[in-house]
Motif scaffolding. Structure first.
Motif, short mmCIF file in Angstrom:
data_model
loop_
_atom_site.label_atom_id
_atom_site.label_comp_id
_atom_site.label_asym_id
_atom_site.label_seq_id
_atom_site.Cartn_x
_atom_site.Cartn_y
_atom_site.Cartn_z
N VAL A 51 0.84 -1.21 -0.05
CA VAL A 51 -0.10 0.06 -0.06
C VAL A 51 1.04 1.26 -0.07
CG1 VAL A 51 -1.77 1.46 1.05
CG2 VAL A 51 -1.73 -1.32 1.30
N PRO A 52 0.71 2.07 -0.82
CA PRO A 52 1.52 3.36 -1.02
C PRO A 52 1.43 3.96 0.31
CG PRO A 52 0.24 3.32 -3.00
CD PRO A 52 -0.50 2.13 -1.91
N GLY A 53 2.56 4.66 0.90
CA GLY A 53 2.75 5.43 1.94
C GLY A 53 2.04 6.92 1.80
N PRO A 54 1.39 7.16 3.13
CA PRO A 54 0.77 8.54 3.03
C PRO A 54 1.63 9.62 2.59
CG PRO A 54 0.27 7.33 5.14
CD PRO A 54 1.48 6.64 4.42
N ILE A 55 0.76 10.70 1.99
CA ILE A 55 1.68 11.71 1.51
C ILE A 55 1.06 12.99 2.06
CG2 ILE A 55 2.46 13.17 -0.29
CD1 ILE A 55 2.70 10.95 -2.15
N VAL A 56 1.80 14.05 2.45
CA VAL A 56 1.20 15.35 3.20
C VAL A 56 1.91 16.48 2.55
CG1 VAL A 56 0.75 16.86 5.11
CG2 VAL A 56 0.47 14.18 5.55
N LEU A 57 1.17 17.33 2.04
CA LEU A 57 1.56 18.44 1.34
C LEU A 57 1.44 19.79 2.53
CD1 LEU A 57 1.94 16.87 -1.02
CD2 LEU A 57 1.32 18.77 -2.46
N LEU A 58 2.43 20.57 2.61
CA LEU A 58 2.13 21.82 3.57
C LEU A 58 2.44 23.05 2.44
CD1 LEU A 58 3.48 19.75 5.73
CD2 LEU A 58 2.76 21.74 7.17
N VAL A 59 1.32 23.77 2.38
CA VAL A 59 1.47 24.99 1.38
C VAL A 59 1.22 26.15 1.98
CG1 VAL A 59 0.63 25.97 -0.79
CG2 VAL A 59 0.43 23.23 -0.29
N ASP A 60 2.30 27.20 1.72
CA ASP A 60 2.47 28.36 2.37
C ASP A 60 2.52 29.40 0.79
OD1 ASP A 60 2.65 30.64 3.33
OD2 ASP A 60 4.20 30.59 4.70
N CYS A 61 1.19 29.62 0.37
CA CYS A 61 1.47 30.76 -0.78
C CYS A 61 0.89 31.95 -0.31
CB CYS A 61 0.54 29.90 -1.84
SG CYS A 61 0.57 30.79 -3.34
N PRO A 62 1.80 32.83 0.17
CA PRO A 62 1.53 33.98 0.76
C PRO A 62 0.48 35.33 -0.25
CG PRO A 62 3.94 34.16 0.49
CD PRO A 62 3.14 32.90 0.08
N THR A 63 1.10 34.92 -1.65
CA THR A 63 0.33 36.16 -2.37
C THR A 63 -0.14 35.60 -3.72
OG1 THR A 63 2.44 36.76 -3.67
CG2 THR A 63 1.91 37.83 -1.34
N HIS A 64 -0.87 36.26 -4.29
CA HIS A 64 -1.17 35.78 -5.76
C HIS A 64 -0.01 35.62 -6.63
CE1 HIS A 64 -5.66 35.85 -5.09
NE2 HIS A 64 -5.49 36.82 -4.37
N SER A 65 1.16 36.50 -6.36
CA SER A 65 2.34 36.39 -7.23
C SER A 65 2.84 35.27 -6.94
CB SER A 65 3.00 37.82 -6.92
OG SER A 65 4.35 37.56 -7.64
N HIS A 66 3.24 34.68 -5.79
CA HIS A 66 3.58 33.20 -5.39
C HIS A 66 2.80 32.13 -6.07
CE1 HIS A 66 5.49 35.62 -2.27
NE2 HIS A 66 6.40 34.69 -2.28
N PHE A 67 1.42 32.45 -6.19
CA PHE A 67 0.44 31.33 -6.79
C PHE A 67 0.76 31.06 -8.21
CE2 PHE A 67 -3.57 30.43 -8.62
CZ PHE A 67 -3.59 28.75 -8.43
N LEU A 106 -1.49 26.98 4.58
CA LEU A 106 -0.91 27.88 5.38
C LEU A 106 -1.28 29.22 4.80
CD1 LEU A 106 2.24 26.45 7.00
CD2 LEU A 106 -0.05 26.39 7.97
N SER A 107 -1.80 29.28 3.37
CA SER A 107 -1.95 30.54 2.80
C SER A 107 -2.98 31.27 3.36
CB SER A 107 -2.21 30.04 1.11
OG SER A 107 -1.50 29.08 0.88
N PRO A 108 -3.10 32.57 2.99
CA PRO A 108 -4.07 33.39 3.73
C PRO A 108 -5.41 33.15 2.83
CG PRO A 108 -2.55 34.82 2.39
CD PRO A 108 -1.87 33.49 2.51
N SER A 109 -6.67 33.69 3.50
CA SER A 109 -7.87 33.54 2.83
C SER A 109 -7.90 34.31 1.45
CB SER A 109 -8.83 33.80 3.80
OG SER A 109 -8.87 35.40 4.37
N SER A 110 -7.23 35.02 1.61
CA SER A 110 -7.38 36.24 0.08
C SER A 110 -7.03 35.26 -0.78
CB SER A 110 -6.55 37.47 0.25
OG SER A 110 -5.14 37.15 0.70
N VAL A 111 -5.86 34.35 -0.62
CA VAL A 111 -5.33 33.52 -1.72
C VAL A 111 -6.21 32.55 -1.80
CG1 VAL A 111 -3.43 32.07 -2.66
CG2 VAL A 111 -3.17 34.27 -1.48
N VAL A 112 -6.51 31.66 -0.76
CA VAL A 112 -7.47 30.33 -0.69
C VAL A 112 -8.98 30.55 -1.39
CG1 VAL A 112 -8.12 28.63 0.72
CG2 VAL A 112 -5.96 29.41 1.12
#
Length: 938
Positions: A351-367, A397-403
């Protein structure tokens, strides 16, 4: 059966020591430590009283040299207590730790080595958990814990992480790695305090790896000015520096390479750098380290299939260790056949191992950069199955304005059935205090005395001036993060969300009902407190009569003996207010944050005196989200007393927020006044992010220095004469003074030239705020430690008479000293540290702090109108030990206590009611509990 009387329960301590006479000497009346206070001599405790006091016995250390009674101890005592100086004239005769004052008390450096642990991927327990720091106050990034049986990984260490772990009893001594998604105050503000306490854990301390993009090393270098065991920090930088990546401009696809960081038996962690989209070389070169963000990928190894015993036996294997080797993925030789047996021969489908991503995209420019990251392609659900890696959980972890943008939500949907946890700031989280213990105390204090404790402990949404931004994420499985929410990774049977650890929510009504049940008389006490503000004498008299009839509250005869100072006549509620944001010492605890005082001058601005970790969060708890932003914008200057971390590690976060709030708006250059070592920290830190400030050494703001600048300034900066350096030496540490520090030099000519324009600017700014001056006063604690005097401008009353301005004095950390007493003469308010109770004078001398009685004596000697005691040892969790018999002009400080100058006449009268509120609180030495929890010890 034990028939020993209760007062003799600790008699065994006397006989268990190897030197009983040595032990007894500490309690002799002629012990040298009791000589420090001649005005009110300390009365030695009877032997068995001392032995039975739980909160004093722990602090006694028979190995401490200052408490011995032989000849060598007398010499040591002379060094510790120092010489008697001119303070006798001012009514105080104290001792102090000269080595500590001179910075010569450093311990032996620890040899901190990285931990080596045996890891076992089989049957391990693993999960990711949201640590909700800043979720309610929105001042810092939440942290995420990746937990394994024998390893701990923390992603982001914003301000308040230590206090959070104390509150929720999270013990993390096995912390191995700290990862930062950005190198800035929002994600790393709690790192200095965390590393300090980890370095002090146990005999050898705890070493830790700190990972971050590019110039993380500058942050660690900056902290070396106040973290003595800097060697315990193993810095792991990855990726190119923002200003040294010409190769990336030529090969932009390399910017999104997946960087492997950790690859061991239980987890593989890699990183993808996200740079904001720029237009040309000029913008590219303007980037700072804080502009670089990181997406972390955590991949657990695959879970091998079930072991087939029949197949193993058919292949000639006998039961034994070879079975385990096959389960761990290693091939073995058959016992009865001449063949090699491979794991796939005896194991079912993996069974493939679990994978977790932690995303911090602070601005639309980073997106935009995130969309073009080719390293993420294999993690999307819309690619061919043979290449696809299944992602189980994505923490945003991105701000709501981006999410909340439609493009971001479409990108989220590409991960198929993954669970998305939205951990960025959401306004609805402001209703739920993360630090529930302090919120509970705040609500109780607010019920008893809303005049001095206006912060309710809870902020309904309508008080935040923000909308409840709901996310309409219908394209994928989404949940809003809650404090201590878990996502289980191992065992596989538990894979998924777990809300069982989320704390129960108690509202203010429930807290007050519990209070009334616990202390029924508190309702009448709250009414009596409100009558203290009544203008009619009859009402006030009734309140006093009622109070005297209550056996729990005693009206002292001195409560009406204070004459109102001239400066407080006709004072209004819009003139001055002192807000005590942090009243504890050393490190944050459940009930008290570390030092910070907000001086609110209302329409004229404000000042901060000290700025310990979590100061911004405390401002948010006191004024609300929008109100705290306004308070930060109104700041005229910040003054820092000394370099110890509990007094300044919240500074960068305040400065960064002020920079963002005033971006694009005209504003005066902001001045930070502090000890010289602080400038080295700020200079190094500004390589990471711009703090938009000017620094001024405290030595340039002493009375002698300011007088010298005034006398040498002839109205024109170009005609400014170089000051006479002899004039600038302060009296406390100058040659010939009996209390000396190792820094005896005056202010150099070069420093004067640099500082003069800043002083000129400071004088203009504080004059607009209604202040005559901000004067630093050298005190006795550590090298370059200061107190401060704030003097209001004199005014003219309606009759044309001159009314002297008010005066606030803050001691910083200090032993009682004549310079501070002299500076405090006629103070309207003296805010003085009182770290220890009177019985712990030995501890106070050794650490160059003050006891409660000593602090009050300083105020009495100076003729201060009101004395506020603060900076209490964390061994006093809620209310410190004090003798009310000498509290006639004094009050005990609590976090979020707000003292308006229009209410100063009432201040001491509230103290009996505060004692009633905490009457059931035992004075317990919580030092062990605090140390365990705050230092993350398991």
């Amino acid at each position: 059966m034990n028939t020993m009387p209760p007062q003799f329960t600790n008699l065994r301590l006397l006989f268990s020591t190897t030197n009983p006479s040595f032990f007894l000497s500490s309690f002799k009346p002629n012990n040298s430590i009791t000589k420090f206070n001649t005005k009110t001599p300390i009365k030695p405790y009877p032997l068995f009283t001392c032995l039975s006091q739980r909160h004093t016995s722990k602090s006694f250390n028979p190995n401490r040299k200052i408490s011995t009674s032989n000849t060598s101890s007398l010499k040591q005592s002379e060094k510790m207590v120092g010489e008697v100086d001119e303070s006798k004239k001012l009514g105080v005769n104290v001792g102090f730790n000269k080595k500590r004052a001179e910075g010569r008390d450093k311990g032996r450096p620890k040899d901190l080595k990285l931990k080596v642990r045996r890891l076992n991927p089989v049957n391990t327990i693993s999960y990711v958990q949201i640590l909700g720091t800043g979720m309610d106050t929105q001042d810092t990034s939440p942290s995420v814990l990746l937990f394994f049986d024998k390893q701990r990984f923390i992603f982001n260490a914003g301000e308040g992480l230590q206090r959070f772990c104390t509150e929720h009893k999270i013990k993390l001594s096995k912390i191995d790695h700290i990862f930062l998604s950005r190198v800035c105050s929002e994600t790393a503000g709690g790192l200095p305090g965390l590393l300090l306490t980890l370095a002090g854990t146990g005999e050898e301390g705890i070493s830790v790896n700190v990972w971050g993009p590019s110039d993380l090393k500058y942050l660690v270098d900056a902290m070396k000015s106040f973290i003595p065991n800097a060697a315990m920090v193993h810095t792991r930088c990855f990726g190119p520096s923002p200003k040294s990546d010409k190769a990336l401009l030529e090969n932009p696809e390399k910017a999104h390479d997946q960087i492997k960081l950790i690859n061991d038996e239980v987890v593989k962690i890699s990183a993808i750098l996200l740079r904001p989209e720029t237009n040309g070389l000029k913008e590219e070169l303007a980037l700072k380290s804080s502009d670089i963000s990181v997406l972390y990928i955590c991949e657990l190894p695959e879970i091998r299939g079930k072991f087939d015993l029949e197949k193993a036996q058919a292949l000639g294997l006998r039961p034994g260790p070879k079975y385990r080797e096959l389960q761990e993925g290693r091939s073995v030789k058959s016992d009865f056949k001449d063949i090699m047996v491979h794991p796939d021969d005896v194991l079912g489908p993996s069974v493939p191992g679990p994978i977790v991503l932690l995303v911090d995209c602070p601005t639309h420019s980073h997106f935009q950069e995130l969309l073009s990251a080719q390293s993420l392609v294999n993690y999307y659900a819309d690619i061919s199955e043979e290449k696809r890696k299944v992602v189980n959980c994505v923490i945003h972890l991105s701000p709501s304005s981006v999410v909340n943008s439609s493009d971001y939500q479409k990108w989220m949907s590409r991960f198929g059935e993954a669970e998305h946890i939205i951990a960025g700031h959401q306004m609805k989280n402001t209703e739920i205090p993360i630090l529930q213990s302090s919120a509970r105390i705040a609500a109780r204090l607010n019920y008893l005395c809303p005049q001095f404790f206006p912060a309710p402990g809870f902020w309904p949404l309508q008080h935040t001036n923000g909308s409840n931004e709901g996310t309409n994420l219908e394209l994928c499985k989404t949940i809003s993060a809650e404090n201590l929410l878990k996502f289980h990774l191992r065992p596989y049977a538990q894979l998924g969300l777990d809300k069982s650890g989320i704390p129960t929510k108690a509202g203010p009504a429930e807290i007050i009902n519990d209070l009334i049940s616990e202390i029924p008389e508190i309702s009448d006490a709250a009414k009596q407190v409100s009558q203290l503000w009544e203008g009619e004498e009859e009402d006030a008299g009734e309140g006093i009569t009622s109070m005297e009839s209550d056996k729990n509250i005693t009206e002292e005869p001195w409560l009406n003996q204070n004459t109102l100072p001239r400066c407080l006549e006709d004072i209004t509620r819009e003139d001055v207010e002192i807000v005590l944001l942090g009243t504890g010492s050393s490190q944050p605890s459940k009930y008290r944050n570390v030092s910070s005082i907000f001086v609110n001058l209302f329409s004229k601005g404000s000042l901060l005196l000290d700025c310990g970790e979590g100061t911004l969060g405390q401002l948010k708890r006191r004024f609300g989200i929008q109100g705290a932003d306004n308070a930060v914008k109104s700041l005229k200057c910040i003054w820092i007393s000394h370099i110890h971390a509990d007094h300044h590690t919240g500074l960068a976060r305040i400065l960064a927020l002020r920079r963002d709030l005033l971006k694009g708006l005209p504003h005066e250059p902001f001045v930070v006044i502090g000890p010289r070592q602080l400038k080295r920290f700020l200079d190094a830190y500004e390589r990471l992010e711009d703090l938009d400030m000017q620094f001024l050494d405290c030595r340039h703001t002493t009375e002698a220095s300011l007088a010298s600048f005034e006398s040498n300034y002839n109205g024109n900066l170009d005609s400014y004469e170089q000051p006479n350096e002899n004039k600038l030496e302060n009296s406390l540490f100058s040659k010939g003074s009996q209390m000396q520090s190792h820094w005896k030099k005056g202010v150099s000519t070069l420093d004067s030239n640099i500082s003069y324009p800043i002083i000129k600017n400071l004088k203009e700014v504080i004059r607009e705020a209604g202040l005559e001056n901000v004067i630093s006063v050298p005190v006795v604690h550590c090298p370059q430690a200061f107190g401060v005097v704030l003097k209001g401008i004199d005014r003219v009353d309606a009759d044309g008479s001159l009314v002297p301005g008010w005066k606030i004095v803050y001691s910083g950390d200090t032993r009682p000293c004549p310079e501070l007493i002299e500076a405090s003469q006629g103070a309207t308010v003296l805010i003085h540290e009182a770290t220890f109770e009177d019985a712990l004078v030995e501890e106070a001398v050794a650490r160059n702090h003050s006891t409660t009685e000593e602090a009050i004596q300083v105020g009495n000697s100076a003729g201060a109108y009101r004395i506020i005691l603060t900076h209490f040892s964390q061994r006093y969790p809620k209310i410190p030990v004090f003798d009310q018999s000498y509290m006639h002009k004094t009050c005990i400080a609590f976090d979020m206590m707000s003292i308006n100058f229009a209410d100063l006449h009432v201040l001491p009268r509230v103290l009996p009611y505060l004692k009633l509120l905490f009457k059931n609180e035992m004075v317990v030495d919580e030092s062990d509990d605090v140390e365990d929890a705050v230092t993350l010890a398991a």
